[in-house]
Structure formats: structure tokens, C-alpha cells
Design an enzyme around this catalytic site. Structure first.
Site, PDB file in Angstrom:
ATOM      1  N   HIS A  55       0.812  -1.226   0.000  1.00 37.33           N
ATOM      2  CA  HIS A  55       0.000   0.000   0.000  1.00 37.33           C
ATOM      3  C   HIS A  55       0.840   1.267   0.000  1.00 37.33           C
ATOM      4  O   HIS A  55       0.332   2.337  -0.347  1.00 37.33           O
ATOM      5  CB  HIS A  55      -0.898   0.020   1.243  1.00 37.33           C
ATOM      6  CG  HIS A  55      -1.860  -1.113   1.311  1.00 37.33           C
ATOM      7  ND1 HIS A  55      -2.961  -1.211   0.502  1.00 37.33           N
ATOM      8  CD2 HIS A  55      -1.877  -2.221   2.104  1.00 37.33           C
ATOM      9  CE1 HIS A  55      -3.622  -2.313   0.792  1.00 37.33           C
ATOM     10  NE2 HIS A  55      -2.980  -2.955   1.753  1.00 37.33           N
ATOM     11  N   PHE A 241       6.877 -11.709  11.000  1.00 38.61           N
ATOM     12  CA  PHE A 241       6.820 -12.421  12.272  1.00 38.61           C
ATOM     13  C   PHE A 241       6.039 -11.632  13.320  1.00 38.61           C
ATOM     14  O   PHE A 241       6.147 -11.911  14.517  1.00 38.61           O
ATOM     15  CB  PHE A 241       8.212 -12.796  12.775  1.00 38.61           C
ATOM     16  CG  PHE A 241       9.004 -13.667  11.839  1.00 38.61           C
ATOM     17  CD1 PHE A 241       8.366 -14.488  10.914  1.00 38.61           C
ATOM     18  CD2 PHE A 241      10.396 -13.666  11.865  1.00 38.61           C
ATOM     19  CE1 PHE A 241       9.091 -15.302  10.040  1.00 38.61           C
ATOM     20  CE2 PHE A 241      11.136 -14.484  11.000  1.00 38.61           C
ATOM     21  CZ  PHE A 241      10.476 -15.289  10.086  1.00 38.61           C
ATOM     22  N   ASP A 266       2.488  -6.083   2.455  1.00 38.92           N
ATOM     23  CA  ASP A 266       1.314  -5.343   2.926  1.00 38.92           C
ATOM     24  C   ASP A 266       1.770  -4.031   3.567  1.00 38.92           C
ATOM     25  O   ASP A 266       1.184  -3.544   4.534  1.00 38.92           O
ATOM     26  CB  ASP A 266       0.503  -6.183   3.920  1.00 38.92           C
ATOM     27  CG  ASP A 266      -0.928  -5.676   4.101  1.00 38.92           C
ATOM     28  OD1 ASP A 266      -1.373  -4.838   3.295  1.00 38.92           O
ATOM     29  OD2 ASP A 266      -1.597  -6.102   5.064  1.00 38.92           O
ATOM     30  N   LEU A 299      -4.253  -4.737  13.725  1.00 42.59           N
ATOM     31  CA  LEU A 299      -3.115  -4.551  12.830  1.00 42.59           C
ATOM     32  C   LEU A 299      -3.579  -3.828  11.566  1.00 42.59           C
ATOM     33  O   LEU A 299      -4.647  -4.132  11.018  1.00 42.59           O
ATOM     34  CB  LEU A 299      -2.491  -5.893  12.463  1.00 42.59           C
ATOM     35  CG  LEU A 299      -1.636  -6.557  13.547  1.00 42.59           C
ATOM     36  CD1 LEU A 299      -1.304  -7.991  13.148  1.00 42.59           C
ATOM     37  CD2 LEU A 299      -0.352  -5.773  13.787  1.00 42.59           C
TER      38      LEU A 299
END
Length: 370
Positions: A55, A241, A266, A299
Site C-alpha cells: 500500500h 513475524f 502489505d 493490525l
């Protein structure tokens, strides 16, 4: 042009050798040192990283802008930053947006004549309200093939892939995507096992950031996660992670095999910047210690870069397998058959790493950019 005396990493073998480049493509790859080439002793050559789900980075993004011109400017500025992290191909990824903004983004990508940005990834707006994550539920809507065709035409055919929730519509939407040459990806979904399985068997070829923003796995309700592991041709994983525990990432690769895993970032506007307040689309987020969260604590994308993803995955698997997950598989997942591996005929998109797997040089179409 020759790159020689360099450790060459392919999915099948690693060897000290030479890469010949001609006309922006790889002409030959062979073992042995050549006189007259660029001597890269002590270095390693891997295919350029391909990020099909990103993004933003470095203060620029694809999720909020004031004009088509600003969107295009963001693209070009972001390309420079991506290259520093070894990314030679990326798909600008939008979030759920109002119709007019979505069409404007598609028009902008249609004007870009740069093969390192071969298309766009629409993450939404046809997703689940329940698993929207950081996306704005005000703009979520039912799958609309006519709207999508309008976007497709506006982009001049450059919508490469779309993330959608299959429970929002029947198989007709997948058929509509396939008829346009768009790769359907299942994500941000509350689909049960049966619905998700039908979607994959009908032609959805990828799962968007598995484990995140989807119905969780339960032994009496395996949902989209088990359907993905069984039937999805490709599976995205955010290997910071944080989104997925390190041992779960390892378990997933062990179960599915490396030829199905697509490493993505992402990444958001805050990537490569310090902690602070940012936005994702119209949603305010806070980044602390590299973790991006909404005010509700969800998140909101990541601050991961692809070179870091490469190093993280290299702590789990061999380099031969890692190049598949960071280059070859992402390319194949969206039909970019001319790149993703170091072999004759492919684009000469090459990343040179040192022994700590840090990016030292990047070649795009055979030209040194970094």
C-alpha cells in the site's frame, strides 16, 4: 554486459558463475568466471523481488490522494524507494474506497508506462465487514461486475488482481473476473470451508495474507484457512513475524511446500519512517516499534520491506527456496511470466546481496539503478 564471479541463486541450484545480459533480458547463465565482466566477487545474485501486495512506503501511498496527478507522483517516488529494497516489480494496492476514488486510481495506473508497475491490486471493496481489518466499512459493498468492468476499462486493462470475500456473492463474480483476465484472491473474508473451497475450485488462485483478516481456524469450523491450504494455488504470507508467528510461517511452508507461498509486505505509508501517527486510506493508525495499529488495536498493514522479508524467510529455508517465495511465485500468481527467476529470456531484474543478505546493487532491465 556481464555480471561475473558472483554466487547465482536459482530455485534449483546455487553456483559461482556469470550472467550475460542483452537488450534488457538475461541471455545466458552459466558457471565460471568471465574476463571483462563486472566482477562481483563475494556477492550473491538473486532475482528482483516482486511485491504484489503493498500500500505504500516512505511517506507515499496508494490509499489516499487528492488527484490523479498526485497518485502518479506517489507511484514514481515510491518506485525509487522500492528499488533500494530490491523490489523491481510491484503492484500498487488500494483499500476499500468510494467508487469515484477507485476509478480515479485505476485511471492513474492506466497512464503509467512503466513495466515495474505492470498493474494494480484492488484489496476490496467487495470484502467482509466482519473481517475488514483496518479498512473503512462505510465503503464496503456487494460484488459488482459492472463497476469492476468500469474500473478495468479505466485502467486500460491493468487490474491484475482483486481481493474479495466469496461469501458476498456466488461463483458468477469469479467468472466475471476470469473473463477479464483478473486473478481472484480470497481475503478479508468470513467464508466457511465449503464456500471458500468452491471459490478456489471455481478459479480463485490465491489467498490474501493467510491467517489475517479472515475467519479463524477451529477444529470444528476449519473455514477459509484449511480450504486455502488444501485448494489455493498460491498463498500470500506477511513474513514480518508480527502478523504471523515465526513458527506458524515455518509450519505453513512445511505443509504447503515453497512453490505455493507468495511473500508480500502489505506495507503502508509509514514503512522506512519512524514511529508516529499515519493513515491507511481514511483510517488513522499509530506505528510503535514498527507495528501499525488502529485505535481499536487492530493490525493495519505492516512496515515490512521485501529485503527484510527475504532475510526472515532465509532464517527458515534455503536461499534456493526463498527466491521462489519472494520472486518466482509472486510473478506466476499474477501472470507475469517474463520475470521472477535468473534464467535466459527473463527480464534482467537482478538484486546483488552481500553475505549478510543486504542489498548492495539493483539492476532493472539490465541497468544499474542502485
Amino acid at each position: 554486459m556481464k555480471l561475473t564471479n558472483v554466487k547465482i541463486v536459482t530455485p534449483y541450484k546455487t553456483f559461482l558463475g556469470t550472467i550475460e545480459i542483452e537488450g534488457g533480458k538475461i541471455k545466458r547463465v552459466y558457471e565460471g568466471k568471465e574476463e571483462g565482466g563486472e566482477n562481483l566477487q563475494g556477492m550473491m545474485a538473486v532475482p528482483g523481488f516482486i511485491d504484489i501486495h503493498t500500500h505504500g512506503i516512505g511517506g507515499f501511498d496508494f490509499t489516499s490522494w487528492d488527484s490523479k496527478e498526485e497518485f502518479i507522483k506517489n507511484l514514481l517516488e515510491m518506485k525509487k524507494i522500492y528499488l533500494k529494497h530490491g523490489v523491481t516489480t510491484f503492484l500498487p494496492t488500494t483499500v476499500t474506497l468510494p467508487r469515484e476514488n477507485l476509478i480515479e486510481a485505476c485511471k492513474a495506473i492506466g497512464e503509467i508506462q512503466d513495466d515495474s508497475m505492470p498493474g494494480i491490486h484492488l484489496e476490496g471493496p467487495y470484502i467482509s465487514e466482519k473481517h475488514a481489518g483496518a479498512q473503512d466499512i462505510r465503503y464496503i459493498r456487494k460484488p459488482d461486475v459492472e463497476e469492476l468492468k468500469e474500473c478495468f476499462n479505466a485502467s486500460k486493462g491493468k487490474i491484475k488482481t482483486i481481493t474479495f470475500a466469496p461469501e458476498k456473492d456466488d461463483i458468477n463474480f469469479i467468472n466475471g473476473l476470469l473473463s477479464l483476465g483478473i486473478y481472484p484472491s480470497v481475503g478479508h473474508t468470513d467464508a466457511n470451508y465449503e464456500t471458500a473451497s468452491k471459490a478456489f475450485l471455481a478459479g480463485a488462485n490465491r489467498t490474501t495474507h493467510i491467517f489475517n483478516a479472515m475467519r479463524p481456524f477451529h477444529h470444528r469450523d476449519p473455514g477459509v484457512i484449511l480450504a486455502s491450504i488444501r485448494f489455493s494455488k498460491y498463498i500470500e504470507i506477511i513474513s514480518d513475524f508480527i502478523h504471523v508467528d515465526r513458527d506458524v510461517v515455518k509450519f505453513l511452508i512445511d505443509v504447503t511446500g515453497v512453490n505455493r507461498i507468495v511473500a508480500v509486505t502489505d506495507s503502508i505509508i509509514a514503512t522506512d519512517l519512524r514511529d508516529g501517527e499515519y493513515t491507511l486510506g481514511k483510517t488513522k493508525i499509530t506505528v510503535k516499534e514498527g507495528k501499525a495499529l488502529t485505535k481499536e488495536g487492530r493490525l493495519a498493514g505492516s512496515t515490512l520491506t521485501m529485503d527484510k522479508a527475504f532475510r526472515n524467510l532465509a532464517s527458515l529455508r534455503s536461499l534456493n527456496e526463498v527466491v521462489m517465495m519472494t520472486s518466482e511465485n509472486p510473478a506466476m500468481a499474477v501472470g507475469l511470466n517474463d520475470r521472477g527467476s535468473l534464467e535466459p529470456g527473463k527480464k534482467a531484474d537482478i538484486v546483488i546481496l552481500d553475505d549478510e543478505l543486504k542489498v548492495k546493487k539493483v539492476y532493472l532491465n539490465g541497468e544499474e539503478y542502485f
